[in-house]
Write a protein that holds these residues in place. Structure first.
Motif, short mmCIF file in Angstrom:
data_model
loop_
_atom_site.label_atom_id
_atom_site.label_comp_id
_atom_site.label_asym_id
_atom_site.label_seq_id
_atom_site.Cartn_x
_atom_site.Cartn_y
_atom_site.Cartn_z
N VAL A 10 0.86 -1.18 0.00
CA VAL A 10 0.00 0.00 0.00
C VAL A 10 0.90 1.24 0.00
CG1 VAL A 10 -1.79 1.27 1.25
CG2 VAL A 10 -1.82 -1.24 1.20
N PRO A 11 0.71 2.15 -0.95
CA PRO A 11 1.67 3.25 -1.10
C PRO A 11 1.72 4.23 0.07
CG PRO A 11 -0.23 3.56 -2.54
CD PRO A 11 -0.33 2.17 -1.97
N ASP A 12 0.60 4.40 0.80
CA ASP A 12 0.58 5.42 1.84
C ASP A 12 0.42 4.85 3.24
OD1 ASP A 12 -1.96 4.49 1.47
OD2 ASP A 12 -2.93 6.45 1.34
N THR A 51 1.88 1.34 6.02
CA THR A 51 2.72 0.16 6.21
C THR A 51 1.83 -1.08 6.22
OG1 THR A 51 2.61 0.47 8.61
CG2 THR A 51 4.51 1.40 7.45
N GLU A 52 1.32 -1.41 5.06
CA GLU A 52 0.37 -2.50 4.91
C GLU A 52 0.60 -3.23 3.60
OE1 GLU A 52 -3.39 -0.60 4.96
OE2 GLU A 52 -3.29 -0.01 7.07
N TYR A 53 0.22 -4.50 3.61
CA TYR A 53 0.11 -5.28 2.38
C TYR A 53 -1.34 -5.27 1.94
CZ TYR A 53 4.66 -7.55 3.26
OH TYR A 53 5.98 -7.82 3.47
N GLU A 54 -1.56 -5.31 0.64
CA GLU A 54 -2.90 -5.56 0.11
C GLU A 54 -2.87 -6.85 -0.69
OE1 GLU A 54 -5.38 -2.38 -1.46
OE2 GLU A 54 -5.71 -3.58 -3.26
N MET A 55 -3.81 -7.73 -0.42
CA MET A 55 -3.89 -9.01 -1.11
C MET A 55 -5.21 -9.08 -1.88
SD MET A 55 -2.54 -11.55 1.87
CE MET A 55 -1.15 -11.06 2.89
N ARG A 56 -5.16 -9.75 -2.99
CA ARG A 56 -6.35 -9.86 -3.82
C ARG A 56 -6.57 -11.31 -4.22
NH1 ARG A 56 -5.21 -4.58 -7.75
NH2 ARG A 56 -5.05 -3.08 -6.03
N PHE A 57 -7.82 -11.67 -4.26
CA PHE A 57 -8.23 -13.01 -4.69
C PHE A 57 -9.22 -12.85 -5.83
CE2 PHE A 57 -6.94 -13.10 -0.35
CZ PHE A 57 -6.18 -14.24 -0.25
N TYR A 58 -9.16 -13.76 -6.78
CA TYR A 58 -9.90 -13.55 -8.03
C TYR A 58 -10.46 -14.88 -8.53
CZ TYR A 58 -10.65 -12.54 -13.01
OH TYR A 58 -11.19 -12.41 -14.25
N THR A 59 -11.68 -14.81 -9.06
CA THR A 59 -12.27 -15.94 -9.77
C THR A 59 -13.16 -15.42 -10.88
OG1 THR A 59 -13.57 -17.99 -9.56
CG2 THR A 59 -14.27 -16.12 -8.23
N ALA A 60 -13.35 -16.22 -11.91
CA ALA A 60 -14.26 -15.89 -13.01
C ALA A 60 -15.04 -17.16 -13.33
CB ALA A 60 -13.51 -15.38 -14.22
N GLN A 61 -16.32 -17.21 -12.98
CA GLN A 61 -17.11 -18.41 -13.19
C GLN A 61 -18.59 -18.10 -13.05
OE1 GLN A 61 -17.33 -21.09 -9.49
NE2 GLN A 61 -15.27 -20.18 -9.29
N THR A 62 -19.42 -19.06 -13.44
CA THR A 62 -20.87 -18.94 -13.29
C THR A 62 -21.47 -20.34 -13.33
OG1 THR A 62 -22.85 -17.80 -14.11
CG2 THR A 62 -21.38 -18.76 -15.76
N VAL A 63 -22.69 -20.47 -12.85
CA VAL A 63 -23.40 -21.75 -12.85
C VAL A 63 -24.12 -21.93 -14.18
CG1 VAL A 63 -25.31 -23.05 -11.81
CG2 VAL A 63 -23.68 -21.82 -10.35
N VAL A 64 -23.94 -23.10 -14.79
CA VAL A 64 -24.59 -23.40 -16.07
C VAL A 64 -25.34 -24.73 -15.96
CG1 VAL A 64 -24.27 -23.81 -18.53
CG2 VAL A 64 -22.77 -22.21 -17.34
#
Length: 407
Positions: free
Chosen positions: A372-374, A376-389
């Protein structure tokens, strides 16, 4: 409301351990995810086309007796394509440097994922995905009444697991599931939950919230993936995956009207709706937990015991047969107390380009961890791309009571 996880705020996760390795954090309460297997059929940013035959060939000719048959005109079958995805979902969290340092340099261990960093968020991610796989493009709940910031949810629209741990979550309220009027200006934040009275207390600016309004996750309505209920209901009235399902009965789910308390007999009758459209597969049946408890009690009462010193009874699921159709009835706290749904497990998938990941899409190892630029922290991201068919939509049957009551 805090936005960053710190060592001070997370002392309840700290314990003295001497692990030889980090155990996997097992997500809980993921009934929909467990019965809808994930298929990595898409490339990131692309759509998958799924062909479906919706009518038969009809160029048949007839003649009583010998002789030449005058052939009728050919009538070709019709085929259509579902265009699926992508529907993206991302989770953003922050942790302070001192928390990261404490986790890595002392004997105090934290619940972690990927054997490196504190991530209790994986259960939150799986729970959110489970809710969306069930009710994406439908709604989280329907309003029964409102008093200032206290919103009471209709009994049949209450799903306990959706609201378990939801304090602090931002939500939206609309007058309709699509279109309609948005009742809040900016996010409403859940400040308190009373499950016994089905009351959600919110903070934030809102106006005109009324009985019959619908709750959604903040900025999710119309952007989130389809869930099994959302897809089934939408198939009766309009388009899913760029295809108008209302044009073809073969693309429409079935609706079963429940009378009074839901019984095994009514579920079998509902399964006949799927059977009448050609279903000869196992159906996964999700019903409210309280309804399942009543069914198990009814079945247990039919069992005769001998002279056992210890008695064991009950069920994790109930299985029944209707011809070639097998029903596995399971309780789910994420299913609203006034609804049920059944679907062919083998033909119902979660299709996407990636399941949950914390690596940069398109790479094998580059983690989505930023400074994080401003702060004293980390930023973490989690990602998914899906849908029910549901590839066999006409084999899906859902039901509720006409009065919106609990099953």
């Amino acid at each position: 409301m805090g936005t960053t996880n710190t060592a001070a705020t997370l002392t309840s996760y700290v314990k003295e351990v001497y692990p030889s390795g980090i155990g996997q954090v097992i997500p809980r309460k993921t009934m929909s995810l467990d019965t809808m297997k994930y298929k990595n059929d898409l490339e990131i940013g692309q759509k998958a086309k799924i062909p479906i035959q919706v009518t038969d060939e009809h160029g048949f000719s007839y003649k009583d007796g010998p002789g030449t048959i005058a052939l009728a005109a050919a009538v070709a079958h019709e085929g259509v394509h579902l265009e699926v995805g992508p529907y993206q979902l991302a989770l953003r969290i922050r942790i302070s440097y001192d928390l990261a340092a404490q986790a890595s340099s002392s004997k105090k261990a934290f619940a972690v994922w990927n054997e490196k960093r504190f991530i209790p968020a994986i259960e939150s991610a799986q729970k959110r995905l489970n809710v969306l796989a069930t009710y994406g493009r439908d709604s989280l709940a329907e309003v029964e009444s409102v008093s200032t910031n206290d919103i009471v949810i209709k009994a049949g629209s209450w799903a306990p697991w959706i609201w378990l741990g939801a304090k602090g979550a931002p939500i939206d309220i609309f007058s309709a599931k699509t279109a309609g009027t948005q009742r809040n200006t900016g996010a409403l934040t859940i400040a308190g939950i009373n499950s016994s009275t089905r009351t959600i207390t919110v903070s934030g600016t809102h106006s005109g919230v009324a009985p019959g309004d619908f709750l959604f996750y903040f900025q999710a309505r119309g952007q989130e993936q389809f869930g099994i209920f959302g897809a089934a209901k939408q198939s009766l009235v309009g388009s899913i995956y760029n295809l108008n399902h209302s044009t073809y009965e073969a693309l429409q789910a079935n609706y079963y009207l429940v009378t009074g308390r839901l019984t095994i007999g009514q579920l079998l009758e509902a399964a006949a709706y799927s059977m009448d459209k050609g279903c000869d597969e196992k159906l996964a049946v999700q019903i409210p937990s309280t309804c399942f408890a009543n069914m198990v009690n009814d079945q247990s009462a039919l069992r005769s015991h001998g002279a056992e010193m210890k008695l064991r009874n009950g069920a994790k699921s109930l299985e029944f047969s209707l011809g070639d159709v097998e029903l596995e009835i399971m309780p789910s706290g994420v299913v609203k107390r006034g609804e049920f749904i059944m679907y062919p497990e083998r033909y119902t998938h979660r299709i996407g380009s990636t399941d949950w990941t914390n690596t940069l899409p398109g790479t094998d190892s580059e983690e989505l961890v930023l400074h994080v630029p401003d702060a004293t922290e980390y930023e973490m991201r989690f990602y998914t791309a899906q849908t029910v068919v549901p590839e066999k939509m006409s084999w899906v049957t859902y039901g509720s009571r006409a009065d919106g009551g609990i099953l």
